[in-house]
Design an enzyme around this catalytic site. Structure first.
Site, mmCIF file in Angstrom:
data_model
loop_
_atom_site.group_PDB
_atom_site.id
_atom_site.type_symbol
_atom_site.label_atom_id
_atom_site.label_comp_id
_atom_site.label_asym_id
_atom_site.label_seq_id
_atom_site.Cartn_x
_atom_site.Cartn_y
_atom_site.Cartn_z
ATOM 1 N N ASN A 1 -4.900 3.097 1.290
ATOM 2 C CA ASN A 1 -4.033 2.902 0.131
ATOM 3 C C ASN A 1 -4.341 3.979 -0.906
ATOM 4 O OD1 ASN A 1 -2.258 1.835 -1.675
ATOM 5 N ND2 ASN A 1 -3.607 0.181 -2.351
ATOM 6 N N PRO A 2 -4.083 5.255 -0.549
ATOM 7 C CA PRO A 2 -4.552 6.348 -1.407
ATOM 8 C C PRO A 2 -3.780 6.482 -2.695
ATOM 9 C CG PRO A 2 -3.192 7.218 0.361
ATOM 10 C CD PRO A 2 -3.344 5.755 0.627
ATOM 11 N N ARG B 1 0.827 -1.198 0.000
ATOM 12 C CA ARG B 1 0.000 0.000 0.000
ATOM 13 C C ARG B 1 0.870 1.260 0.000
ATOM 14 N NH1 ARG B 1 -0.933 2.427 5.025
ATOM 15 N NH2 ARG B 1 0.033 1.312 6.765
ATOM 16 N N THR B 2 0.227 2.349 -0.440
ATOM 17 C CA THR B 2 0.943 3.608 -0.589
ATOM 18 C C THR B 2 1.386 4.155 0.751
ATOM 19 O OG1 THR B 2 -0.491 4.118 -2.445
ATOM 20 C CG2 THR B 2 0.783 5.919 -1.530
ATOM 21 N N LEU B 3 2.648 4.476 0.859
ATOM 22 C CA LEU B 3 3.140 5.074 2.090
ATOM 23 C C LEU B 3 3.585 6.516 1.880
ATOM 24 C CD1 LEU B 3 5.145 1.996 3.356
ATOM 25 C CD2 LEU B 3 2.986 2.851 4.265
#
Lengths: 245, 277
Positions: free
Chosen positions: A126-127, A22-24
């Site tokens: 998870n943008p 997921r996006t960090l």
């Protein structure tokens, strides 16, 4: 296009390895977008830079794209996520065209679709790391809206992302009018972009201005703004502090 | 239509290239009580005959609001009709939620038709036994569609389905060319007159019919009994007084002749299942 082979490590909130799915944080980012409604439609401006942290790595990135017949999308934030969004929208527009029934997606529909996508991704932690600007004209009505990476969505007569919110919008609040002509609109946007160029370190002096009207979308060729650096304070800047640089 | 060895399941073709189960499903539509639809460039009117199982029960609901800009009238197996209306409402609201914009009726109708087609090509399913008159708006104005159990759909200026719909269709065929430019009031009047045709002699009262309308700038809604009665009065005033007694006598005679459910569907020589309205 990059591919990730999906690894199902399960719930990102419970399993540490799942984090890698997921996006960090963002990696290659675009800076501000500034957009205004004007007499015949919407004008949008962005520079062509893609920063890799503090490095101005890419200098030819088009951060604005036409969507269907009636809309224009501009994005700041993670460039790869913007490209992913363009793929979603491509599919959306394709399916809409395949109906071939005289109905077509307008800017309002695209804006709301994007809001749904961004909000749902945010809910999964998870943008898509973007702030999007959606402008368009359909049936004579101009539309201008914004969606952030957490799904905050609204419409206004003028919008800006990132630094543009702080530097450009105050100018627009003072000087925007509903009946701006094309030339006046461009001048107003250039004024905003110049301030951003001076003050935003991730801005570069290579910008595009896009126009959308009932007839369609045109994105200008890249060009640069005239700047002035000959302020006397910039001559011998270390005069007051010997040894500094 | 007679029983034959090719009509047991929907996935069996007959040697002459027919799917009998699908055709039987369309028969079920013809047994239901009449539903009528007509449209102008800006409005769609859906009207139907109110049928009750008996004097003790309320009448079956045959017209459903799908959204502010879409309505549907059904004829045939009402349970199937109810389920499909729910599907339509679901599709419509999901589209509205994602796009903040009304679902174009033409696209809804295709979804509905595709759903019906699936039931004609699975051995473990049966076709929906209901015909739907879908009226709605999209960018190009008002539209009226007919979806049938076979999975096909057609667009109409005006149409009628269900029992004795032929009488209504004949009436509509004479007048349809003028509907495009009809005023809202004329459209309603024509719808009620078409309903009257299906009653064949029975006195037309507002309690016997349900009328709904939707249009540009006018969300879907039902007309109240008073409004309908006013329209009826404009053309029935004189005729009603003369025919009053004769009409009552006729209605009584028919009730006695029909089988257990007091349904006026069918040609009278076949039992009509209570589930069909």
């Amino acid at each position: 296009m990059t591919f990730t082979i999906p690894i199902d490590n399960g719930d990102a909130l419970k399993n540490a390895e799942a984090d890698s799915q997921r996006t960090l944080y963002p990696y290659v980012t675009g800076t501000s977008i500034v957009a205004i409604k004007y007499k015949d439609g919407v004008l949008m401006a962005s520079d062509m830079g893609g920063s890799y942290g503090s490095t101005l790595r890419y200098k030819n990135i088009e951060r604005m794209q036409a969507i269907g017949k009636h809309s224009l999308l501009g994005a700041s934030g993670e460039i790869s996520d913007f490209q992913e969004i363009l793929r979603y929208l491509d599919e959306l527009v394709l399916n809409d065209n395949m109906w071939d029934d005289g109905n077509s997606l307008g800017p309002k529909e695209v804006h709301n679709y994007l809001t749904r996508v961004m909000y749902n991704r945010r809910n999964k932690f998870n943008p898509l790391w973007n702030t999007l600007v959606l402008g368009g004209v359909k049936n004579g009505e101009s539309y201008l809206g914004m969606v952030s990476m957490i799904g905050v969505s609204f419409e206004d007569n003028h919008v800006a992302t990132g630094f543009g919110n702080h530097l450009a919008r105050p100018i627009l609040r003072d000087e925007w009018r509903a009946d701006l002509s094309f030339e006046e609109g461009v001048k107003l946007l250039e004024k905003c972009m110049r301030v951003l160029l001076y003050r935003d370190r991730s801005a570069i002096n290579k910008l595009q201005i896009a126009k959308i009207t009932e007839e369609g979308v045109t994105v200008s060729q890249p060009y640069s703004l005239k700047t002035f650096w000959e302020f006397s304070a910039f001559h011998n800047p270390t005069a007051g502090a010997q040894g500094s640089w | 239509m007679f029983r034959n060895q090719y009509d047991t399941d929907v996935t069996t073709w007959s040697p002459t290239g027919r799917l009998f189960q699908v055709e039987y499903a369309m028969e079920a539509v013809k047994q239901g009580s009449a539903a009528i639809g007509l449209r102008s460039r800006s409005h769609v009117v859906l009207a139907c005959v109110n049928k009750a199982q008996s004097e003790l029960s309320s009448h079956q609901k045959k017209i459903f609001k799908v959204d502010d800009h879409i309505g549907v009238a059904i004829a045939g197996l009402t349970a199937d009709g109810r389920v499909l209306s729910r599907y339509m409402r679901s599709e419509s609201i999901n589209h509205s939620f994602t796009y903040e914009s009304p679902l174009p009726v033409g696209r809804l109708v295709v979804h509905l038709a595709d759903k019906a087609q699936v039931c004609t090509q699975r051995s473990w399913k049966r076709p929906y036994g209901v015909g739907l008159l879908v009226g709605g708006l999209d960018e190009s104005g008002a539209h009226l569609y007919y979806n049938c159990p076979s999975g096909s759909y057609f667009e109409y200026q005006a149409f009628a389905i269900g029992s004795r719909s032929q009488a209504a269709k004949t009436y509509l065929e004479r007048r349809f060319e003028s509907f495009g430019d009809s005023s809202r009031e004329d459209l309603i009047k024509d719808a009620i007159l078409a309903v009257r045709e299906t009653l064949q002699g029975e006195t037309l009262k507002s309690s016997l019919c349900t009328v709904s309308i939707l249009g540009v700038g006018e969300p879907f809604h039902f007309l109240d009994q008073e409004t309908i009665q006013n329209v009826i009065d404009t053309f029935e005033k004189v005729a009603e007084e003369e025919e009053g007694e004769a009409g009552e006598g006729e209605a009584e005679g028919e009730a006695a002749a029909a089988a257990a459910p007091a349904e006026q569907g069918g040609s009278g020589d076949q039992d009509v299942a209570p589930m069909e309205m």
